[in-house]
Write a protein that holds these residues in place. Sequence first.
Motif, short mmCIF file in Angstrom:
data_model
loop_
_atom_site.label_atom_id
_atom_site.label_comp_id
_atom_site.label_asym_id
_atom_site.label_seq_id
_atom_site.Cartn_x
_atom_site.Cartn_y
_atom_site.Cartn_z
N VAL A 22 33.05 49.28 37.07
CA VAL A 22 32.89 48.13 37.96
C VAL A 22 34.23 47.79 38.61
N ARG A 23 34.23 47.72 39.95
CA ARG A 23 35.42 47.33 40.69
C ARG A 23 35.33 45.86 41.02
N ARG A 24 36.45 45.16 40.97
CA ARG A 24 36.48 43.74 41.30
C ARG A 24 37.77 43.43 42.04
N GLY A 25 37.80 42.29 42.72
CA GLY A 25 39.01 41.85 43.38
C GLY A 25 39.92 41.14 42.41
N HIS A 26 41.18 41.00 42.77
CA HIS A 26 42.14 40.30 41.93
C HIS A 26 41.93 38.80 42.04
N MET A 50 37.42 46.76 36.32
CA MET A 50 37.17 45.75 35.31
C MET A 50 37.19 46.38 33.92
N ASP A 51 37.63 45.61 32.92
CA ASP A 51 37.63 46.09 31.54
C ASP A 51 36.21 46.43 31.10
N ALA A 52 36.11 47.39 30.20
CA ALA A 52 34.80 47.91 29.78
C ALA A 52 33.94 46.83 29.13
N VAL A 57 28.67 43.52 30.51
CA VAL A 57 27.87 42.32 30.77
C VAL A 57 27.42 42.29 32.23
N ILE A 58 28.33 42.61 33.14
CA ILE A 58 28.02 42.58 34.57
C ILE A 58 26.91 43.59 34.89
#
Length: 68
Positions: A22-26, A50-52, A57-58
């Motif tokens: 999962v990629r996320r913004g800062h 994102m951390d595993a 959960v996401i």
Amino acid sequence: MTKMKTHSGAKKRFRLTASGKVRRGHAMKRHNMRKRPTDMKRDARGMCIMDACDAKVIKKSFLPYGLD
């Protein structure tokens, strides 16, 4: 059984990589940037992985079918 729905807020904030991460913004980029060091602003550009434990959960709750 009916299909699960994708969370509308999650599909705007997260993307899945080809390998399923999962990629996320800062965080902390929205306002008061004049107070932040230049290094912090530079490091906060783009996306991060994102951390595993959080990604689990996401993917399970908010993105049940993934995104294109």
